[in-house]
Design a protein around this motif. Sequence first.
Motif, mmCIF file in Angstrom:
data_model
loop_
_atom_site.group_PDB
_atom_site.id
_atom_site.type_symbol
_atom_site.label_atom_id
_atom_site.label_comp_id
_atom_site.label_asym_id
_atom_site.label_seq_id
_atom_site.Cartn_x
_atom_site.Cartn_y
_atom_site.Cartn_z
ATOM 1 N N ALA A 45 13.375 -14.770 -0.156
ATOM 2 C CA ALA A 45 12.330 -13.938 -0.500
ATOM 3 C C ALA A 45 11.171 -14.128 -1.138
ATOM 4 C CB ALA A 45 12.757 -13.325 -1.853
ATOM 5 N N ALA A 46 10.148 -13.688 -0.161
ATOM 6 C CA ALA A 46 8.701 -13.569 -0.568
ATOM 7 C C ALA A 46 8.250 -13.277 -2.011
ATOM 8 C CB ALA A 46 7.431 -13.260 0.045
ATOM 9 N N GLN A 47 7.643 -14.104 -2.679
ATOM 10 C CA GLN A 47 7.207 -13.372 -4.416
ATOM 11 C C GLN A 47 6.182 -12.885 -4.299
ATOM 12 O OE1 GLN A 47 9.571 -13.000 -7.038
ATOM 13 N NE2 GLN A 47 10.602 -13.973 -5.096
ATOM 14 N N LEU A 48 6.000 -10.950 -4.342
ATOM 15 C CA LEU A 48 4.300 -10.922 -4.294
ATOM 16 C C LEU A 48 4.569 -10.298 -5.283
ATOM 17 C CD1 LEU A 48 5.633 -8.867 -0.695
ATOM 18 C CD2 LEU A 48 4.431 -10.707 -1.099
ATOM 19 N N ASN A 49 2.438 -10.188 -5.410
ATOM 20 C CA ASN A 49 1.939 -9.954 -6.765
ATOM 21 C C ASN A 49 1.446 -8.390 -6.843
ATOM 22 O OD1 ASN A 49 1.133 -12.885 -5.877
ATOM 23 N ND2 ASN A 49 1.314 -12.846 -8.274
ATOM 24 N N GLU A 50 1.285 -8.092 -5.363
ATOM 25 C CA GLU A 50 0.782 -6.432 -5.541
ATOM 26 C C GLU A 50 1.405 -5.661 -3.842
ATOM 27 O OE1 GLU A 50 -3.629 -6.208 -6.031
ATOM 28 O OE2 GLU A 50 -3.763 -7.851 -6.446
ATOM 29 N N VAL A 51 2.266 -4.703 -4.317
ATOM 30 C CA VAL A 51 2.318 -4.210 -3.000
ATOM 31 C C VAL A 51 2.076 -2.625 -3.139
ATOM 32 C CG1 VAL A 51 4.946 -3.667 -1.807
ATOM 33 C CG2 VAL A 51 5.011 -5.638 -3.304
ATOM 34 N N TYR A 52 1.733 -2.296 -2.390
ATOM 35 C CA TYR A 52 1.137 -0.663 -1.931
ATOM 36 C C TYR A 52 2.149 0.106 -0.384
ATOM 37 C CZ TYR A 52 -2.586 -2.583 -4.733
ATOM 38 O OH TYR A 52 -3.037 -3.596 -5.524
ATOM 39 N N TRP A 53 2.290 1.106 -0.982
ATOM 40 C CA TRP A 53 2.866 2.509 0.426
ATOM 41 C C TRP A 53 2.396 3.220 0.329
ATOM 42 C CZ3 TRP A 53 5.565 1.736 4.041
ATOM 43 C CH2 TRP A 53 6.214 3.363 4.977
ATOM 44 N N ILE A 54 1.538 2.986 1.210
ATOM 45 C CA ILE A 54 -0.199 4.022 1.610
ATOM 46 C C ILE A 54 0.065 5.129 2.826
ATOM 47 C CG2 ILE A 54 -2.284 4.405 2.030
ATOM 48 C CD1 ILE A 54 -2.699 1.067 1.702
ATOM 49 N N ASP A 55 0.134 6.071 2.449
ATOM 50 C CA ASP A 55 0.496 7.252 3.171
ATOM 51 C C ASP A 55 -1.284 7.271 4.122
ATOM 52 O OD1 ASP A 55 0.176 10.113 4.530
ATOM 53 O OD2 ASP A 55 1.639 11.030 3.231
ATOM 54 N N LEU A 56 -1.349 7.038 5.121
ATOM 55 C CA LEU A 56 -2.055 7.736 5.737
ATOM 56 C C LEU A 56 -3.041 8.501 6.340
ATOM 57 C CD1 LEU A 56 -1.073 4.165 8.239
ATOM 58 C CD2 LEU A 56 -2.348 4.548 6.798
ATOM 59 N N ALA A 57 -2.071 9.556 5.982
ATOM 60 C CA ALA A 57 -2.622 10.821 6.487
ATOM 61 C C ALA A 57 -4.029 11.357 5.111
ATOM 62 C CB ALA A 57 -1.723 12.246 6.945
ATOM 63 N N THR A 58 -2.702 11.110 3.926
ATOM 64 C CA THR A 58 -3.303 11.526 2.529
ATOM 65 C C THR A 58 -4.572 10.544 2.165
ATOM 66 O OG1 THR A 58 -1.597 11.552 1.256
ATOM 67 C CG2 THR A 58 -1.786 13.468 2.414
ATOM 68 N N SER A 59 -3.762 9.116 2.546
ATOM 69 C CA SER A 59 -4.434 8.077 1.527
ATOM 70 C C SER A 59 -4.090 7.927 -0.090
ATOM 71 C CB SER A 59 -6.187 7.537 1.622
ATOM 72 O OG SER A 59 -6.890 7.624 2.908
ATOM 73 N N ASP A 60 -2.623 8.837 0.119
ATOM 74 C CA ASP A 60 -2.146 9.027 -0.882
ATOM 75 C C ASP A 60 -1.465 7.217 -1.044
ATOM 76 O OD1 ASP A 60 -2.526 10.846 -1.917
ATOM 77 O OD2 ASP A 60 -0.736 12.148 -1.436
ATOM 78 N N THR A 61 -1.910 6.769 -2.431
ATOM 79 C CA THR A 61 -1.142 4.906 -2.779
ATOM 80 C C THR A 61 -0.484 5.315 -3.698
ATOM 81 O OG1 THR A 61 -3.188 3.957 -1.571
ATOM 82 C CG2 THR A 61 -1.949 2.675 -2.487
ATOM 83 N N THR A 62 0.853 4.559 -3.377
ATOM 84 C CA THR A 62 1.561 4.427 -4.534
ATOM 85 C C THR A 62 2.040 2.666 -4.687
ATOM 86 O OG1 THR A 62 3.255 6.385 -3.348
ATOM 87 C CG2 THR A 62 4.322 4.511 -5.316
ATOM 88 N N ILE A 63 1.892 2.463 -5.410
ATOM 89 C CA ILE A 63 2.010 1.173 -6.203
ATOM 90 C C ILE A 63 3.673 0.459 -6.511
ATOM 91 C CG2 ILE A 63 1.775 -1.149 -8.149
ATOM 92 C CD1 ILE A 63 -0.864 0.106 -8.863
ATOM 93 N N LEU A 64 4.190 -0.320 -5.557
ATOM 94 C CA LEU A 64 5.517 -1.197 -5.903
ATOM 95 C C LEU A 64 5.488 -2.097 -6.609
ATOM 96 C CD1 LEU A 64 6.556 0.296 -1.909
ATOM 97 C CD2 LEU A 64 6.634 0.905 -3.955
ATOM 98 N N ALA A 65 6.284 -2.261 -7.737
ATOM 99 C CA ALA A 65 6.807 -3.270 -8.076
ATOM 100 C C ALA A 65 7.412 -4.255 -7.559
ATOM 101 C CB ALA A 65 8.159 -2.878 -9.261
ATOM 102 N N PRO A 66 6.632 -5.498 -7.924
ATOM 103 C CA PRO A 66 7.384 -6.475 -7.448
ATOM 104 C C PRO A 66 8.551 -7.044 -7.489
ATOM 105 C CG PRO A 66 4.662 -7.151 -7.953
ATOM 106 C CD PRO A 66 5.391 -6.017 -8.664
#
Length: 128
Positions: A45-66
């Motif tokens: 499993a890759a250990q990530l520090n920052e993870v984002y889920w971005i709605d490309l139509a609205t640019s709304d960004t959700t921060i996902l917990a590592p």
Amino acid sequence: MKTTLQISMLLLVLSFSFTSCKDDENCTEEFKRITVSVKNLDGTAAQLNEVYWIDLATSDTTILAPTTSGVYILADDNTAISGSATFRFDAYQTTSQGSFLVASENYVLNEGDCHIEKTSGKRTITLD
């Protein structure tokens, strides 16, 4: 008479197959999730520090917990999608030289008859 009965039965069966799941009791009670697994080349499993889920139509960004498992829930049956929507999964790792984008993948999700559906996007992302 037998032919008429056969035709009637065939029409009845066909009418059930074209019934929308939203209006039908054929939808399952299962709660669907769209996930992605992020792994290193060796399969760990890759250990990530920052993870984002971005709605490309609205640019709304959700921060996902590592996560330590490397598995991220991107959307589920509670996600509000009208028709089709395109999102981007961006993941960063931090080293002594700074924070670097290590994964970026687009996903197209659809509002299905019964559950959310993924029409494009990787199930597993393997980091170089």
